[in-house]
Write an enzyme that holds these catalytic residues in place. Structure first.
Site, short mmCIF file in Angstrom:
data_model
loop_
_atom_site.label_atom_id
_atom_site.label_comp_id
_atom_site.label_asym_id
_atom_site.label_seq_id
_atom_site.Cartn_x
_atom_site.Cartn_y
_atom_site.Cartn_z
N ASN A 1 -10.10 -0.62 0.02
CA ASN A 1 -8.65 -0.50 0.04
C ASN A 1 -8.11 -1.01 -1.30
OD1 ASN A 1 -5.89 -0.88 0.42
ND2 ASN A 1 -6.09 -1.77 2.46
N HIS B 1 -3.41 6.78 2.79
CA HIS B 1 -3.79 5.50 2.21
C HIS B 1 -5.17 5.12 2.77
CE1 HIS B 1 -4.10 1.41 1.13
NE2 HIS B 1 -3.80 0.93 2.32
N CYS C 1 0.81 -1.22 0.00
CA CYS C 1 0.00 0.00 0.00
C CYS C 1 0.85 1.27 0.00
CB CYS C 1 -0.95 -0.01 1.19
SG CYS C 1 -1.90 -1.53 1.27
O1 UT7 Z 1 -3.73 -1.57 3.79
C1 UT7 Z 1 -2.69 -2.16 4.48
C2 UT7 Z 1 -2.83 -2.25 5.90
N1 UT7 Z 1 -4.09 -2.80 6.28
C3 UT7 Z 1 -4.68 -2.34 7.34
O2 UT7 Z 1 -4.18 -1.42 7.93
C4 UT7 Z 1 -5.95 -3.00 7.76
C5 UT7 Z 1 -5.92 -3.19 9.23
N2 UT7 Z 1 -7.03 -3.87 9.86
C6 UT7 Z 1 -8.32 -3.57 9.78
O3 UT7 Z 1 -8.78 -2.77 8.99
C7 UT7 Z 1 -9.22 -4.20 10.84
O4 UT7 Z 1 -8.40 -4.87 11.76
C8 UT7 Z 1 -10.27 -5.18 10.28
C9 UT7 Z 1 -11.36 -4.41 9.56
C10 UT7 Z 1 -9.63 -6.18 9.34
C11 UT7 Z 1 -10.92 -5.93 11.45
O5 UT7 Z 1 -11.46 -5.03 12.40
P1 UT7 Z 1 -11.13 -5.18 13.96
O6 UT7 Z 1 -11.88 -4.15 14.65
O7 UT7 Z 1 -9.65 -5.20 14.12
O8 UT7 Z 1 -11.80 -6.57 14.29
P2 UT7 Z 1 -11.14 -7.89 14.94
O9 UT7 Z 1 -10.21 -8.53 13.97
O10 UT7 Z 1 -10.63 -7.56 16.30
O11 UT7 Z 1 -12.41 -8.80 15.08
C12 UT7 Z 1 -13.49 -8.47 15.95
C13 UT7 Z 1 -14.57 -9.53 15.84
C14 UT7 Z 1 -14.04 -10.95 15.96
O12 UT7 Z 1 -14.98 -11.71 16.67
P3 UT7 Z 1 -14.77 -12.02 18.25
O13 UT7 Z 1 -13.44 -12.73 18.34
O14 UT7 Z 1 -14.77 -10.68 18.91
O15 UT7 Z 1 -15.95 -12.87 18.57
C15 UT7 Z 1 -14.00 -11.44 14.52
O16 UT7 Z 1 -14.10 -12.83 14.41
O17 UT7 Z 1 -15.21 -9.45 14.56
C16 UT7 Z 1 -15.22 -10.76 13.95
N3 UT7 Z 1 -15.17 -10.59 12.50
C17 UT7 Z 1 -16.27 -10.41 11.75
N4 UT7 Z 1 -17.57 -10.36 12.06
C18 UT7 Z 1 -18.45 -10.15 11.05
C19 UT7 Z 1 -14.08 -10.53 11.71
N5 UT7 Z 1 -14.45 -10.33 10.43
C20 UT7 Z 1 -15.80 -10.24 10.43
C21 UT7 Z 1 -16.76 -10.04 9.41
N6 UT7 Z 1 -18.07 -9.99 9.78
N7 UT7 Z 1 -16.43 -9.84 8.12
#
Ligand code: UT7
Length: 320
Positions: free
Chosen positions: A274, A244, A113
């Site tokens: 993204n 980004h 990115c």
């Molecule tokens: O571009 C290059 C760099 N990339 C980035 O900087 C992206 C960085 N990361 C992100 O944008 C975020 O971390 C995500 C959008 C990918 C995820 O958001 P988050 O707030 O970090 O969520 P998390 O991974 O902590 O997950 C929270 C919960 C989990 O459930 P539990 O363990 O709390 O029960 C996941 O299993 O959300 C769950 N989850 C989903 N639920 C519904 C993960 N993906 C999904 C989904 N739909 N698609």
């Protein structure tokens, strides 16, 4: 000789993929995607369109909006992590060929990115050294070809698209790209990677989202503080902050920490998702086409991605 940022163009694929597409196929909801990412839809290239095609379409617009002709280009750089071919030829070679340029240096940059910022830095170095005069830089991605659509934690983030710019020599110091800093830490490679190669499911992207998120916010914020301090600039010296477009929450957290006004921030993640190396030039093109980006405006770019890589840039827009 200085390097100046002369024009911007972008290509936005026609097909729109809304959050509902994911809701229909996996255990997720529109509410979760919108709340956690700020993304409502992203664009998806057609089966007939490769990354080089997206790049060529963006490049043609950038060339058209510059004051040079295609035959004046003496270096083509393409930043991408979703090339047409995995090892060779480079996507830059294909773009150059499709533009009818067959006798200039052409190379790809793999910095995820941060690729577009790396490309600007590379173009600037070639120009300031006197080696090249007019550089076409492209950030082009067909991420839909490397996204694992069975992984609900990453697949809804990414989209396809391309942006391009012409960087040319100038003697006018006011037009000169002010500063760019690019960095990398391969020790953090496991946060975002495609572990395998070609037609094996290990070629798909894997991301430790939450960990990456936290490092992204910290790194993006510190990087901007650094480059602003180094150049003795205040927030009011920046017309447009173009980060980004990874996730709206990251943009908001970084923008708030840096105390930029909403009127300074450029946010397109809701409609394009993204698009990795294409995200900054696509966002820049959006504000150019809407009239928000004017000649002479100081742009602050800030990017972060797999590698890990990161970079920021202070660029006065020297286009018309
Ligand atoms: O571009 C290059 C760099 N990339 C980035 O900087 C992206 C960085 N990361 C992100 O944008 C975020 O971390 C995500 C959008 C990918 C995820 O958001 P988050 O707030 O970090 O969520 P998390 O991974 O902590 O997950 C929270 C919960 C989990 O459930 P539990 O363990 O709390 O029960 C996941 O299993 O959300 C769950 N989850 C989903 N639920 C519904 C993960 N993906 C999904 C989904 N739909 N698609």
């Amino acid at each position: 000789m200085y390097a100046s940022f002369k024009s911007i163009g972008a290509y936005i694929p026609e097909q729109i993929r809304t959050n509902q597409w994911f809701v229909d196929r996996m255990d997720t909801s529109n509410e979760w995607i919108t709340k956690r990412t700020g993304i409502s839809e992203r664009r998806i290239a057609s089966d007939e369109e490769n990354t080089s095609d997206l790049g060529v379409n963006a490049a043609k617009i950038a060339i058209e909006r510059s004051d040079i002709l295609v035959e004046d280009i003496d270096l083509v750089i393409c930043a991408t992590i979703s090339p047409d071919y995995y090892c060779m030829p480079s996507t830059a070679c294909l773009i150059a060929n499709k533009l009818g340029i067959n006798n200039v240096m052409a190379l790809d940059i793999s910095a995820a990115c941060t690729g577009f910022v790396y490309a600007v830095q590379t173009a600037k170095a070639f120009i300031e050294s006197g080696m090249k005069k007019n550089v076409l830089i492209v950030g082009a991605e067909k991420l839909s070809s490397i996204v694992d659509y069975t992984d609900r934690t990453t697949c809804m983030l990414f989209g396809d698209g391309a942006g391009a710019a012409i960087i040319s020599t100038t003697e006018d110091k006011d037009e000169a790209i002010l500063d760019i800093q690019c960095s990398a830490d391969g020790g953090l490679k496991d946060l975002l990677l495609t572990p395998g190669v070609a037609s094996d499911e290990a070629m798909f992207m894997q991301m430790k989202g939450n960990e990456t998120f936290k490092i992204a916010v910290r790194t993006l914020t510190n990087d901007v503080k650094d480059i602003m301090a180094k150049n003795k600039l205040q927030n009011e010296d920046i017309d447009l902050f173009i980060p980004h477009q990874a996730n709206y929450r990251i943009i908001k957290a970084v923008g708030d920490a840096l105390k930029f006004e909403d009127s300074q921030k450029v946010v397109t993640v809701a409609k394009y998702g993204n698009t990795s190396s294409a995200s900054i030039p696509m966002a820049m093109n959006d504000v150019y086409e809407s009239g928000r980006l004017q000649s002479g405006d100081m742009m602050l770019l800030d990017a972060f991605g797999g590698g890990l890589t990161w970079g920021s840039a202070l660029i006065p827009f020297a286009g018309k």
